[in-house]
Design a protein around this motif. Structure first.
Motif, PDB file in Angstrom:
ATOM      1  N   LEU A  66      50.741  47.523  28.505  1.00 52.95           N
ATOM      2  CA  LEU A  66      49.670  46.555  28.705  1.00 52.95           C
ATOM      3  C   LEU A  66      50.063  45.663  29.878  1.00 52.95           C
ATOM      4  O   LEU A  66      51.040  44.916  29.804  1.00 52.95           O
ATOM      5  CB  LEU A  66      49.470  45.701  27.448  1.00 52.95           C
ATOM      6  N   VAL A  67      49.316  45.745  30.965  1.00 52.58           N
ATOM      7  CA  VAL A  67      49.633  45.013  32.191  1.00 52.58           C
ATOM      8  C   VAL A  67      48.812  43.728  32.252  1.00 52.58           C
ATOM      9  O   VAL A  67      47.579  43.756  32.150  1.00 52.58           O
ATOM     10  CB  VAL A  67      49.339  45.872  33.447  1.00 52.58           C
ATOM     11  N   ALA A  68      49.501  42.594  32.397  1.00 47.91           N
ATOM     12  CA  ALA A  68      48.825  41.310  32.585  1.00 47.91           C
ATOM     13  C   ALA A  68      48.291  41.274  34.017  1.00 47.91           C
ATOM     14  O   ALA A  68      49.059  41.219  34.975  1.00 47.91           O
ATOM     15  CB  ALA A  68      49.795  40.166  32.334  1.00 47.91           C
ATOM     16  N   LEU A  69      46.969  41.297  34.177  1.00 48.25           N
ATOM     17  CA  LEU A  69      46.346  41.479  35.490  1.00 48.25           C
ATOM     18  C   LEU A  69      45.525  40.252  35.858  1.00 48.25           C
ATOM     19  O   LEU A  69      44.435  40.024  35.327  1.00 48.25           O
ATOM     20  CB  LEU A  69      45.464  42.731  35.463  1.00 48.25           C
ATOM     21  N   SER A  70      46.035  39.440  36.786  1.00 48.96           N
ATOM     22  CA  SER A  70      45.301  38.247  37.227  1.00 48.96           C
ATOM     23  C   SER A  70      44.388  38.536  38.411  1.00 48.96           C
ATOM     24  O   SER A  70      43.404  37.826  38.633  1.00 48.96           O
ATOM     25  CB  SER A  70      46.298  37.158  37.623  1.00 48.96           C
ATOM     26  N   GLY A  71      44.726  39.558  39.192  1.00 43.96           N
ATOM     27  CA  GLY A  71      44.004  39.855  40.432  1.00 43.96           C
ATOM     28  C   GLY A  71      44.789  39.462  41.661  1.00 43.96           C
ATOM     29  O   GLY A  71      44.443  39.849  42.781  1.00 43.96           O
ATOM     30  N   GLY A  72      45.857  38.676  41.469  1.00 42.60           N
ATOM     31  CA  GLY A  72      46.726  38.312  42.575  1.00 42.60           C
ATOM     32  C   GLY A  72      47.579  39.483  43.021  1.00 42.60           C
ATOM     33  O   GLY A  72      47.666  40.515  42.348  1.00 42.60           O
ATOM     34  N   ALA A  73      48.222  39.328  44.165  1.00 40.37           N
ATOM     35  CA  ALA A  73      48.988  40.422  44.773  1.00 40.37           C
ATOM     36  C   ALA A  73      50.023  40.992  43.810  1.00 40.37           C
ATOM     37  O   ALA A  73      50.168  42.221  43.689  1.00 40.37           O
ATOM     38  CB  ALA A  73      49.667  39.929  46.061  1.00 40.37           C
ATOM     39  N   ASP A  74      50.754  40.134  43.118  1.00 36.51           N
ATOM     40  CA  ASP A  74      51.855  40.593  42.273  1.00 36.51           C
ATOM     41  C   ASP A  74      51.352  41.479  41.137  1.00 36.51           C
ATOM     42  O   ASP A  74      51.892  42.570  40.905  1.00 36.51           O
ATOM     43  CB  ASP A  74      52.616  39.393  41.682  1.00 36.51           C
ATOM     44  N   SER A  75      50.320  41.033  40.416  1.00 36.36           N
ATOM     45  CA  SER A  75      49.842  41.799  39.266  1.00 36.36           C
ATOM     46  C   SER A  75      49.123  43.074  39.703  1.00 36.36           C
ATOM     47  O   SER A  75      49.225  44.110  39.030  1.00 36.36           O
ATOM     48  CB  SER A  75      48.933  40.950  38.388  1.00 36.36           C
ATOM     49  N   VAL A  76      48.417  43.006  40.833  1.00 36.59           N
ATOM     50  CA  VAL A  76      47.755  44.211  41.342  1.00 36.59           C
ATOM     51  C   VAL A  76      48.803  45.254  41.740  1.00 36.59           C
ATOM     52  O   VAL A  76      48.674  46.446  41.439  1.00 36.59           O
ATOM     53  CB  VAL A  76      46.849  43.869  42.541  1.00 36.59           C
ATOM     54  N   ALA A  77      49.858  44.805  42.414  1.00 36.55           N
ATOM     55  CA  ALA A  77      50.933  45.719  42.792  1.00 36.55           C
ATOM     56  C   ALA A  77      51.585  46.334  41.557  1.00 36.55           C
ATOM     57  O   ALA A  77      51.908  47.531  41.531  1.00 36.55           O
ATOM     58  CB  ALA A  77      51.981  44.980  43.626  1.00 36.55           C
ATOM     59  N   LEU A  78      51.786  45.515  40.510  1.00 36.47           N
ATOM     60  CA  LEU A  78      52.401  46.024  39.277  1.00 36.47           C
ATOM     61  C   LEU A  78      51.561  47.145  38.675  1.00 36.47           C
ATOM     62  O   LEU A  78      52.095  48.208  38.309  1.00 36.47           O
ATOM     63  CB  LEU A  78      52.551  44.876  38.273  1.00 36.47           C
ATOM     64  N   LEU A  79      50.250  46.931  38.583  1.00 37.64           N
ATOM     65  CA  LEU A  79      49.380  47.955  38.010  1.00 37.64           C
ATOM     66  C   LEU A  79      49.401  49.233  38.855  1.00 37.64           C
ATOM     67  O   LEU A  79      49.559  50.333  38.309  1.00 37.64           O
ATOM     68  CB  LEU A  79      47.957  47.420  37.897  1.00 37.64           C
ATOM     69  N   ARG A  80      49.270  49.086  40.166  1.00 37.72           N
ATOM     70  CA  ARG A  80      49.222  50.274  41.034  1.00 37.72           C
ATOM     71  C   ARG A  80      50.554  51.030  41.028  1.00 37.72           C
ATOM     72  O   ARG A  80      50.577  52.266  41.006  1.00 37.72           O
ATOM     73  CB  ARG A  80      48.861  49.863  42.467  1.00 37.72           C
ATOM     74  N   LEU A  81      51.671  50.308  41.036  1.00 41.99           N
ATOM     75  CA  LEU A  81      52.994  50.958  41.014  1.00 41.99           C
ATOM     76  C   LEU A  81      53.209  51.744  39.728  1.00 41.99           C
ATOM     77  O   LEU A  81      53.672  52.888  39.753  1.00 41.99           O
ATOM     78  CB  LEU A  81      54.099  49.909  41.191  1.00 41.99           C
TER      79      LEU A  81
END
Length: 429
Positions: free
Chosen positions: A23-38
């Motif tokens: 479960l990825v905490a996704l805010s929309g900021g660069a860090d969380s977007v990168a986490l989801l894509r990686l």
């Protein structure tokens, strides 16, 4: 390269397995977007969770719309919720930041269970860890506060701690992935932002690689913390007993203040209170130190630790009294046990009752002639403060007949005129 480093870090830290749902905490900021894509690029099955805190007007709705579009494009299941964060903060009397943290992590845990995810992945990276260390250092901290952010804290994992903010942005640019920017991250009104925008750039003027140097120090301190924790646990065994902390043993420890702090910190005591307790060790007994739920009493040989009671709370006595009325005969032998009291029954006036002793109480201790204050008697007997607070008395009308478990009143003693005897036995429950 970055994919390999993230994969290796996940394996080395044993954060989760390939078969786990994340479960990825996704805010929309660069860090969380990168986490989801990686993570999706690495082949992990992910679902996303987004919180709309309604703190930045149109920006909050913009972030939610972006996250919904991203998850639709990537084929990722999205869980979304809305919070009235300002109202929650006011109700709980906490900061907006703390309110948002409490709300999101409570909700993340709920969604993790409902979705069957193994862990909650959040997007803290190496620069966040540096900022946390500096923040703790500014506020004041023990050795654990100098370790930065942990890779795992219960079910919360941080797979990006092996890379920095610049690498996050470079990765997103390399795959053409847009992200949103939280405008509050560009303002320095919050302490963490002041560290990020002002303090770290100043430090980088002295050492351009200051972040890497700080993280190297964190790694060294991790090993030191393990040794420290082992030493603390051994020290606790030497000074802690069922009765409390042995003062003499504590004073013979290599670092008494550090050991005491680690013992009392989980009870809500802060470093300043720990210093005050250490300073009191050579003083007179009776001083008290209180946290929200606990208190520490400096006794002669012990630091007594007990849970605080409500202001008006009076616990029932931890004993029962059994009474027996007998006719007196010359063969009767008066028991000398402290938990048995014998009275001339005809000298007792009024109803028998029990209560805690009170300031101003007096009695005539058995074997003496003059009155003595109960407080003075207990001081002479070297009662601890806790013992004094827990001393019950048996009263005959308004007169104290017995300091229960300690001494009777001489005026009620059995003598040559006694015809009836009342025996009162203390039975602890």
């Amino acid at each position: 390269m970055i994919l390999h480093r993230i994969s290796q870090y996940i394996d080395n830290e044993n954060l989760f397995k390939k078969t786990d749902k994340i479960l990825v905490a996704l805010s929309g900021g660069a860090d969380s977007v990168a986490l989801l894509r990686l993570l999706t690029q690495l082949g992990y099955y992910c679902e996303a969770a987004h919180c709309n805190f309604h703190l930045r007007d149109a920006e909050s709705d913009r972030d939610e719309a972006f996250v919904r579009q991203l998850c639709h494009e990537q084929g990722v299941t999205l869980h979304c919720t809305h919070f009235c964060t300002g109202e929650y903060a006011a109700e709980k009397h906490i900061s907006i930041e703390m309110a948002a943290r409490e709300l999101r992590y409570e909700w993340f845990e709920k969604i993790k269970k409902e979705s069957g995810a193994a862990v909650i992945a959040v997007a803290h990276h190496r620069d966040d860890s540096v900022e946390t260390l500096l923040l703790n250092l500014i506020r004041g901290t023990g050795i654990n506060g100098l370790l930065g952010i942990r890779a795992r804290n219960g079910d919360v994992v941080r797979p990006l701690l092996c890379i920095n903010r610049r690498e996050v942005v470079d990765y997103l640019n390399s795959i053409g992935q847009p992200y949103v920017t939280d405008s509050t991250n560009l303002q320095d009104e919050y302490t963490r932002n002041k560290i990020r925008l002002n303090l770290i750039p100043l430090m980088q003027e002295i050492n351009p690689s200051v972040n890497e140097s700080i993280m190297d120090t964190c790694n060294h301190l991790n090993d030191a913390a393990l040794i420290y924790a082992h030493g603390i646990e051994e020290g606790k065994k030497r000074v802690l007993t069922e009765k409390g902390i042995a003062i003499d043993a504590l004073q013979h420890e290599p670092a008494p203040a550090a050991l005491l702090f680690e013992i009392v910190r989980p009870l809500g005591f802060n470093p300043a209170q720990t210093k005050d307790i250490i300073a009191s060790l050579a003083g007179q007994p009776g001083k008290q130190f209180q946290s929200k739920e606990w208190r520490i009493i400096k006794d002669r040989e012990w630091l007594l630790i007990e849970r605080r009671k409500g202001e008006d709370a009076v616990e029932p006595p931890p004993f029962e009294l059994e009474q027996e009325l007998l006719d007196y005969t010359p063969e009767f032998v008066i028991p000398r046990h402290k938990e048995v009291a014998c009275f001339d029954a005809d000298k007792l006036k009024g109803t028998l009752s029990i209560r805690l002793w009170q300031t101003g109480d007096t009695f005539v201790p058995f074997g003496m002639k003059g009155k003595k204050r109960v407080s003075d008697y207990m001081t002479d007997r070297k009662f601890s403060l806790a013992q004094k607070e827990q001393q019950w008395v048996l009263c005959s009308g308004e007169q104290i007949a017995w300091l229960i478990g300690e001494r009777t009143d001489n005026r009620l003693r059995i003598d040559e005129t006694t015809q009836r005897i009342l025996i009162v036995r203390l039975r602890r429950v």
